[in-house]
Design an enzyme around this catalytic site. Structure first.
Site, PDB file in Angstrom:
ATOM      1  N   ASP A   1       0.822  -1.238  -0.208  1.00  0.00           N
ATOM      2  CA  ASP A   1      -0.154   0.094  -0.065  1.00  0.00           C
ATOM      3  C   ASP A   1       1.000   1.459  -0.050  1.00  0.00           C
ATOM      4  OD1 ASP A   1      -1.422   2.248   0.538  1.00  0.00           O
ATOM      5  OD2 ASP A   1      -2.839   1.162   1.854  1.00  0.00           O
ATOM      6  N   HIS A   2       0.992   1.817  -1.216  1.00  0.00           N
ATOM      7  CA  HIS A   2       2.260   2.949  -1.104  1.00  0.00           C
ATOM      8  C   HIS A   2       1.867   3.931  -0.180  1.00  0.00           C
ATOM      9  CE1 HIS A   2      -1.005   5.366  -3.761  1.00  0.00           C
ATOM     10  NE2 HIS A   2      -0.252   6.227  -3.131  1.00  0.00           N
TER      11      HIS A   2
ATOM     12  N   GLU B   1      -9.114  14.203  -2.926  1.00  0.00           N
ATOM     13  CA  GLU B   1      -8.428  14.317  -4.459  1.00  0.00           C
ATOM     14  C   GLU B   1      -9.368  15.562  -5.017  1.00  0.00           C
ATOM     15  OE1 GLU B   1      -7.520  10.782  -6.583  1.00  0.00           O
ATOM     16  OE2 GLU B   1      -8.241   9.636  -4.640  1.00  0.00           O
TER      17      GLU B   1
ATOM     18  N   ASP C   1     -11.323   1.411  -2.838  1.00  0.00           N
ATOM     19  CA  ASP C   1     -10.143   2.009  -3.716  1.00  0.00           C
ATOM     20  C   ASP C   1      -9.117   2.769  -2.370  1.00  0.00           C
ATOM     21  OD1 ASP C   1      -8.406   2.786  -5.614  1.00  0.00           O
ATOM     22  OD2 ASP C   1      -9.087   4.657  -5.680  1.00  0.00           O
TER      23      ASP C   1
ATOM     24  N   HIS D   1      -5.784   2.638   2.159  1.00  0.00           N
ATOM     25  CA  HIS D   1      -5.009   3.710   2.731  1.00  0.00           C
ATOM     26  C   HIS D   1      -5.325   4.138   3.990  1.00  0.00           C
ATOM     27  CE1 HIS D   1      -3.272   3.713  -1.071  1.00  0.00           C
ATOM     28  NE2 HIS D   1      -4.076   4.530  -1.899  1.00  0.00           N
TER      29      HIS D   1
ATOM     30  N   LYS E   1     -13.393  11.838  -4.585  1.00  0.00           N
ATOM     31  CA  LYS E   1     -12.727  12.576  -5.582  1.00  0.00           C
ATOM     32  C   LYS E   1     -13.478  13.912  -5.876  1.00  0.00           C
ATOM     33  CE  LYS E   1     -11.040   8.554  -7.954  1.00  0.00           C
ATOM     34  NZ  LYS E   1      -9.510   9.097  -7.948  1.00  0.00           N
TER      35      LYS E   1
END
Lengths: 504, 317
Positions: free
Chosen positions: A196-197, A235, A254, A259, A355
């Site tokens: 998970d970046h 975002e 997502d 995250h 988003k």
């Protein structure tokens, strides 16, 4: 580990040992935008071993190794954070690049790969150590893992073999369990690195330093002093041509399931006894295990309607390419989470993501309780807000503390001020990209910043009830105007508790 | 004494004035840098260097120029600003320049009063510590880390054992050692394969080729290898006249282990070739940073470097 005595006390001690990285999906977006630039930037910083090889695997025919090297160069010119590309560094890096063209379901692809790994070992001295990176669509994960197992490439008695899997790990608890079963038929749990970046981001890792390397925070990091926590991953962009993918995912799968819950685990975890891999992962997993599953009363889903982004009119989600005009997919989620343990009892964790929100920002805001008694007149302290500690993850990575200060004058008047720490201007260095950090970790076999299967399953346990309810009980997401901070229902979620969202 | 007080007050006043633009904003303070120099050109060069530091910029830098003879006490203040790496912020470094005669006797107390409180103090010596012993000794008490440069002519390897032995102990390093970071990494890589690691136990010759007259880097590299291995090989240092390289920079390293040769050879600026009996020859990036990068690197390190100390101890033998 190496017993090379010259390695002791080296400043570049985080350089991984010899090894090869195999990227499945080497022609794809993730490889081009993230992985290849991350590897090049590691090479630029001397963070790759000289005994390193990169083997790309994909169906596309680039005309062999040389063709793929040219493709890599193009990707770096488009996406590397450092420009222009250093020819000398690229030349050295490119010599270790190989390419295998083939279908993931064809055993011949794996036979070819085996041959190229042996060649890389001979030419580059990779010593048989291999990290397989699945940068493919999730539907292909089980296939590649199975084929690697059947080809006898998943384990070695003398060398390191590991598998890096991108999120999402399943679509729900049942499919995650099924996927894990397939992966585990070829790889042991300690060989699997679920990435998970967000966990590679400098500021997420700094949460632990802030909490556990400073004496002033941990004593107040509990229900006695903290009123609530807000975690925001906002975002400003829409689905940006990924409508088809997003229709299958939605904001809950997502962002929230991975995250947001992972960041929450950093904020809420107990201090580990040490910073070895399992001590840290145990504490993070314990937080997820104590999270209450989300009922529909504690979650709000939204979908963006037409509005403005960056001053320009933007379409509604349902008008985006690849999106069903009657789509019920959520592009926004706000939730009230509860951590059922001694430290956090009755401290809500409000999380939100969406988003096309007003701005791009990821942050954790710790809001402290008000003082028990304010010995100033109402007029003096009218505008005094509670203390908030804000950990900014992106952009403008840093930390801010909000507190009350006396306005200089002959009378007592209190104003809320922000004190700001900014990484950019304090250390004058650009933090490494998350993928750079995580690739080094994977090549070194350090799983601290990767997610263990029990944590994955608990994260699904938390979000599954809401996902199932949305699917089974119908209803539609609340619409919100693009460029706003989300639907009114999200404000109501906090208003019920007498609180309100921060404006980041 | 009156002159000292006036100088400090004037400097503080000037700094407050220069900070006027950011009044009301909190500043993050990282470290103090004190540079001791005995050459006005070197002092100016260090002031220019501050603008080029790519990271770990000091919050306040004090550049102190000492002279042996009589010299009027001078003090000036300025602020060096450059864009932050992201371009969204601004990096600020307060720069104080001092100059004093009489062996710089007035400098330590001036510096001590001008340091930002409670920050690590990096003492960068751009003079020979043995020739300026009283000055260095007086500044030692507030230094957290001491950085010298033995490749230059102002200081040499000869001063290192004394600095490392000085009480109270400080973290001491040498920019010549920092310049070897890339070389050490590549030499270590030669011996990563297990067969090569075993070969290292048969080390019988070290040959280091360097450019120009300064042997500091070559000697430190050889001393490091000796300190890491339990061998007593022949050590050969070869000087090459190179117009394209700075004096002291390394050209190549060859380790001979019973007829097996392990080599790192510089083939171009920033590129070296690695040759071993066990792998095909390969090129690798050779990290040899320029001075601002080197200094910035050192300003990011606080702890003692045991490898360096062992290498210096080896030099003495």
């Amino acid at each position: 580990m190496s017993t090379n005595p010259l390695r002791d006390g080296m400043r570049m001690s985080r350089v991984p040992g010899p090894g090869a990285l195999v990227i499945f999906g080497a022609s794809g977006d993730l490889a081009h935008r993230k992985l290849l630039p991350a590897l090049y930037n590691l090479a630029l910083r001397n963070m790759l071993p000289s005994a390193f090889a990169l083997i790309g695997v994909a169906r596309r025919d680039y005309g062999g190794d040389e063709g793929y090297r040219k493709e890599v160069r193009k990707a770096l010119e488009s996406y590397s954070r450092t420009q222009p590309i250093d020819d000398a560094v690229f030349e050295t890096f490119a010599r270790g690049i190989y390419y295998v063209s083939g279908s993931f379901d064809d055993p011949k692809t794996y036979a070819d790969l085996k041959r190229r790994l042996a060649q890389a070992d001979r030419e580059r001295g990779t010593q048989g150590n291999v990290v397989y990176y699945l940068a493919t669509p999730p539907t292909v994960f089980p296939l590649v893992a199975t084929q690697l197992g059947e080809a006898g490439m998943s384990r070695s008695r003398t060398a390191m073999r590991s598998l890096v899997i991108e999120k999402p790990f399943g679509r729900d608890a049942a499919s995650a369990r099924e996927l894990d079963g397939v992966v585990r038929s070829a790889f042991r749990e300690n060989q699997v690195f679920r990435i998970d970046h967000y966990l590679g981001k400098e500021t997420v890792q700094n949460i632990l330093v802030l909490r556990f390397a400073n004496g002033i925070f941990e004593p107040v990091w509990n229900r006695n002093f903290i009123d609530h926590v807000q975690i925001t991953v906002a975002e400003s962009l829409g689905v940006e041509g990924r409508g088809r993918f997003y229709e299958e995912a939605g904001a809950m799968r997502d962002i929230v399931q991975n995250h947001l819950l992972q960041v929450l685990s950093f904020v809420a975890m107990e201090p580990p006894g040490s910073f070895d891999v399992e001590s840290v992962r145990n504490e993070r997993a314990k937080v997820l295990a104590t999270l209450r599953s989300l009922g529909t009363a504690d979650v709000v889903r939204g979908q963006y309607d037409a509005g403005f982004g960056g001053g320009q009119p933007v379409p509604a989600y349902r008008d985006e390419p690849g999106v069903d005009p009657h789509s019920l997919t959520e592009t926004y989620v706000a939730a009230r989470l509860a951590v059922d343990n001694w430290r956090w009892a009755e401290v809500p964790f409000y999380v939100r993501t969406g988003k096309r929100l007003a701005k791009r920002v990821s942050e954790v805001a710790i809001q402290f309780k008000r003082v028990p008694h304010l010995p100033f007149s109402y007029a003096a302290a009218e505008q005094l807000e509670p203390n908030v500690l804000v950990l900014r993850i992106q952009p403008n990575e840093g930390i801010a503390l909000r507190f009350g200060a006396k306005v200089p004058s002959t009378r007592t008047q209190i104003r809320t001020v922000n004190m700001d720490f900014d990484y950019d201007t304090a250390f004058a260095t650009q933090p490494a990209e998350a993928y750079e950090t995580l690739l080094v970790d994977a090549l070194r076999g350090d799983a601290t910043n990767f997610i263990r299967i029990d944590a994955v399953m608990d994260a699904w346990r938390v979000v599954d009830p809401a996902l199932h309810a949305w699917q089974n009980e119908g209803g539609a997401p609340h619409l919100y105007a693009a460029g706003s901070w989300g639907p009114d229902a999200a404000d109501d979620l906090l208003a019920r508790d007498g609180r309100r969202w921060r404006r980041p | 004494m009156a002159a000292t007080v006036t100088a400090i007050a004037a400097v503080e006043e000037r700094l407050a004035e220069l900070r006027g633009g950011e009044r009301g904003e909190a500043r993050t303070q990282l470290l103090d840098l004190v540079v001791l120099a005995d050459d006005p050109r070197e002092a100016q060069r260090m002031a220019r260097l501050l603008e080029q530091l790519p990271g770990n910029r000091p919050s306040r830098a004090i550049i102190a120029l000492a002279a042996h003879g009589a010299r009027k006490l001078d003090a000036a203040a300025d602020v060096v600003t450059t864009p932050s790496p992201s371009g969204e912020g601004e990096l600020r470094c307060e720069l104080v320049t001092l100059a004093a005669g009489d062996d710089g006797a007035a400098l330590p107390s001036l510096i001590a009063s001008l340091l930002l409180p409670d920050l690590p103090v990096f003492l960068l010596l751009r003079l020979d510590p043995e020739r300026w012993e009283p000055l260095v000794k007086a500044c030692w008490s507030f230094a957290s880390r001491v950085v010298v440069d033995s490749t230059g002519e102002r200081s040499g390897l000869h001063s290192l054992p004394g600095l490392l032995a000085r009480e109270p102990k400080r973290s001491v390093t040498d920019l010549s050692w920092s310049k070897l970071t890339g070389w050490r990494e590549l030499v270590a890589r030669l011996f990563d394969p297990p067969r090569a690691t075993r070969a290292l136990a048969r080390l019988d010759q070290i040959t280091v080729t360097h450019a120009g007259r300064s042997q500091a880097q070559a000697r430190l590299l050889a001393a490091w290898i000796l300190s890491r291995t339990d061998r007593h090989p022949i050590v050969e240092l070869i000087s090459e006249a190179r117009r394209d390289m700075r004096s002291g920079s390394l050209v190549g390293v060859v380790l001979t282990c019973r007829k097996e040769r392990f080599e790192v050879m510089r083939v171009a600026e920033g590129v070296a070739e690695l040759r071993t009996p066990y792998l095909d020859a390969q090129q690798a990036r050779l990290w040899v940073p320029h001075l601002p990068m080197l200094v910035a690197e050192e300003l990011g390190i606080y702890e003692r470097d045991e490898s360096f100390e062992a290498a210096v101890a080896q030099l003495a033998t």
